[in-house]
Motif scaffolding. Structure first.
Motif, short mmCIF file in Angstrom:
data_model
loop_
_atom_site.label_atom_id
_atom_site.label_comp_id
_atom_site.label_asym_id
_atom_site.label_seq_id
_atom_site.Cartn_x
_atom_site.Cartn_y
_atom_site.Cartn_z
N ASN A 114 2.10 -4.19 -3.09
CA ASN A 114 0.81 -4.14 -2.41
C ASN A 114 0.99 -3.54 -1.01
O ASN A 114 1.92 -3.90 -0.29
CB ASN A 114 0.24 -5.55 -2.30
CG ASN A 114 -1.14 -5.53 -1.68
OD1 ASN A 114 -1.98 -4.71 -2.04
ND2 ASN A 114 -1.38 -6.41 -0.72
N GLY A 115 0.13 -2.62 -0.65
CA GLY A 115 0.20 -1.99 0.66
C GLY A 115 1.09 -0.77 0.71
O GLY A 115 1.14 -0.10 1.73
N GLU A 116 1.77 -0.48 -0.38
CA GLU A 116 2.67 0.67 -0.37
C GLU A 116 1.99 1.93 -0.91
O GLU A 116 1.09 1.87 -1.74
CB GLU A 116 3.92 0.40 -1.23
CG GLU A 116 4.91 -0.52 -0.55
CD GLU A 116 6.20 -0.69 -1.35
OE1 GLU A 116 7.20 -1.05 -0.72
OE2 GLU A 116 6.20 -0.48 -2.59
N THR A 117 2.50 3.06 -0.41
CA THR A 117 2.08 4.36 -0.92
C THR A 117 3.33 5.17 -1.21
O THR A 117 4.18 5.33 -0.33
CB THR A 117 1.23 5.11 0.13
OG1 THR A 117 0.06 4.34 0.38
CG2 THR A 117 0.83 6.49 -0.39
N TYR A 118 3.46 5.63 -2.41
CA TYR A 118 4.58 6.51 -2.78
C TYR A 118 4.04 7.90 -3.05
O TYR A 118 2.95 8.06 -3.61
CB TYR A 118 5.25 6.01 -4.07
CG TYR A 118 6.28 4.93 -3.85
CD1 TYR A 118 7.61 5.25 -3.62
CD2 TYR A 118 5.92 3.59 -3.89
CE1 TYR A 118 8.56 4.26 -3.43
CE2 TYR A 118 6.87 2.59 -3.70
CZ TYR A 118 8.19 2.94 -3.47
OH TYR A 118 9.13 1.95 -3.29
N GLU A 119 4.84 8.87 -2.68
CA GLU A 119 4.55 10.21 -3.13
C GLU A 119 5.66 10.61 -4.08
O GLU A 119 6.85 10.50 -3.75
CB GLU A 119 4.46 11.18 -1.96
CG GLU A 119 3.48 12.27 -2.30
CD GLU A 119 3.36 13.36 -1.24
OE1 GLU A 119 2.69 14.34 -1.55
OE2 GLU A 119 3.94 13.21 -0.16
#
Ligand code: C2O
Ligand code: CU
Length: 486
Positions: free
Chosen positions: A432-437
């Motif tokens: 939760n709260g993470e963003t991956y590219e």
């Protein structure tokens, strides 16, 4: 104007109007959420009408060369039954060839693997999905998308070339939130044709929770393996559960040598750190046995694990280390083989949660890009496209995101660029709260699921698809075969 000025009749009308104003949108939302009993995956999705003309390829035709003979041939017979775990405990679930986990299938790089799946007694139908193996689409095992569920008394032959070396697993993709937790699964190991460390001992450690009971290869205690001093041991840990689990080693340093079946480039020695293994993911750890013969334990999620030593016994459990190894900076960079800086497509996979209706049932449900199943995205690609995808999670829970048929490489997390070994993954822990590219090359035509591997979440609609232009599926979710992929 004050409401006190209204007569009783007017008040009734006003109340009625308010009720209607509230109810109508609710009824509309409820109605819009209804999923037909039978539908084609080609007809759902937030962008499903971007159909292009031109040639049409059925997923059913996307197979391995039918003329190539099998190098590894296995028959797996599935039953729904009460059975005994390796630990001796009786559980109700599913077996393959009488046991769960099913047999470990071992192949060598380049082998044609042929698995005949026989349904002896699973009334709801079954399939097998080759988790992490970029198989031809018709072999992907997704009921209602790449095949029909294999009904009682029927069989299906899976054939694919084991081009990727590494640790994988197989599991049903029919009613998977029940069948996988019930044990319809096993490990698949593909060894390199050359370059294998001859002295290495190779151990599979498949973690699974049966009705709340944690097991490793069906055992509730340690998996004990005799290993001489100085010996190199490779432990292939497979997480077949719905949540992430830490893996750590007590008694010796270790290296992470592969993640999701792909070798790590020059990963250093790890001391006092755990590596997080998300649902569906695999991690291969290598341990050099100490000169005194150990013992050493590769802990998987708790006090138990793979216990190694010349006398593998008598090592008290070590607590989970507080620090976690960050795969974003582990190992050394290496060429990717393509340029992610000139992508042909950019996709967003933003996971949220909100109240609403799913198939007419009210509740809190997952959203993808703000919309709920079945209005979830279809990511359209053309063969050869370089794709960049941003996976963002603001839903309040962790999601292990699994893209079928492809391996993606992590470019960044929360805006911090990857600096270590290329981190190839097929099952990514998005907290939760993470963003991956992530980025990948669309090099495997078909229609591929891209879903959360916490399988109850998938059953609650956390599912999208990657669809290649010109590819169609003749299969139906629902229908005569009762196809139900999640
Ligand atoms: Cu391991 Cu779509 O699944
Ligand atoms: Cu999830």
């Amino acid at each position: 104007m004050s409401r006190a000025g209204l007569g009783p009749r007017a008040r009734l009308v006003a109340a009625g109007a308010v009720t209607t104003l509230v109810l109508l949108p609710l009824i509309w939302l409820w109605q819009a959420s209804l999923v037909p009993g039978t539908y084609s995956i080609m007809d759902i999705g937030a962008s499903s009408h971007a159909h292009s003309g031109g040639a049409r390829t059925s997923v059913a035709t996307l197979v391995a060369d039918p003329a190539q003979p099998a190098d590894v041939a296995v028959t797996l017979t599935a039953r729904q039954e009460r059975f005994q775990l390796a630990s001796g405990r009786l559980v109700d679930g599913y077996t393959l060839n009488g046991r769960s986990p099913g047999p470990t299938i071992r192949a060598r790089e380049g082998d044609l693997v042929q698995v005949t799946l026989v349904n002896a007694s699973v009334s709801g139908g079954i399939t097998l999905h080759w988790h992490g193996v970029d198989v031809p689409n018709a072999m992907d095992g997704v009921a209602g998308v790449t095949q029909d569920a294999v009904g009682l008394g029927d069989r299906f032959v899976y054939r694919f070339v084991a081009e990727q070396v590494g640790t994988f697993w197989y599991h049903s993709h029919q009613i998977s939130h029940k069948q996988v937790s019930g044990g319809l699964l096993g490990a698949l190991v593909v060894e390199p044709r050359v370059g294998r460390t001859p002295e290495a001992l190779d151990v599979v450690a498949l973690a699974h929770v049966y009705h709340g009971v944690r097991t490793l290869n069906g055992l509730e205690g340690d998996v004990s393996v005799r290993a001489r001093p100085g010996r190199l041991v490779r432990v292939r840990v497979v997480n077949t559960d719905n949540g992430p689990t830490p893996v750590w080693v007590a008694g010796a340093p270790y290296r992470v040598v592969a993640v999701d079946g792909v070798d790590v480039n020059r990963g250093g020695e790890v001391h006092g750190r755990a590596v997080l293994l998300t649902a569906g993911a695999r991690v291969d750890v290598a341990v050099r046995m100490p000169g005194d013969g150990g013992p050493v334990r590769v802990h998987v999620g708790g006090p138990r694990g793979v216990l190694l030593g010349s006398r593998p016994q008598g090592l008290p459990p070590a607590p989970v280390p507080r620090e976690t190894l960050d795969l974003l900076s582990y190992g050394e960079p290496a060429p990717l083989g393509f340029d992610p800086d000139q992508p042909d497509r950019r996709f967003d996979y933003a996971i949220g949660r909100r109240p609403g209706f799913l198939d007419g049932r009210p509740g809190m449900f997952w959203t993808v890009n703000g919309r709920m199943f079945p209005n979830v995205p279809v990511f359209h690609v053309r063969e050869g496209d370089v794709v960049r995808m941003r996976i963002a999670n603001s839903s309040g829970e962790v999601h292990p995101m699994h893209l079928h048929g492809h391996h993606a490489v992590v470019l960044s997390r929360n805006g911090v660029a990857a600096t270590g070994s290329p981190w190839w993954t097929d099952s990514l822990n998005v907290a939760n709260g993470e963003t991956y590219e992530i980025t990948f090359v669309a090099a495997n035509p078909g229609i591929w699921m891209d879903h959360c591997h916490n399988l109850p979440h998938a059953a609650q609609g956390l599912v999208a698809h990657l669809a290649y232009e010109g590819v169609t599926s003749p299969y139906l979710v629902g229908g005569a075969h009762g196809n139900q992929p999640e």
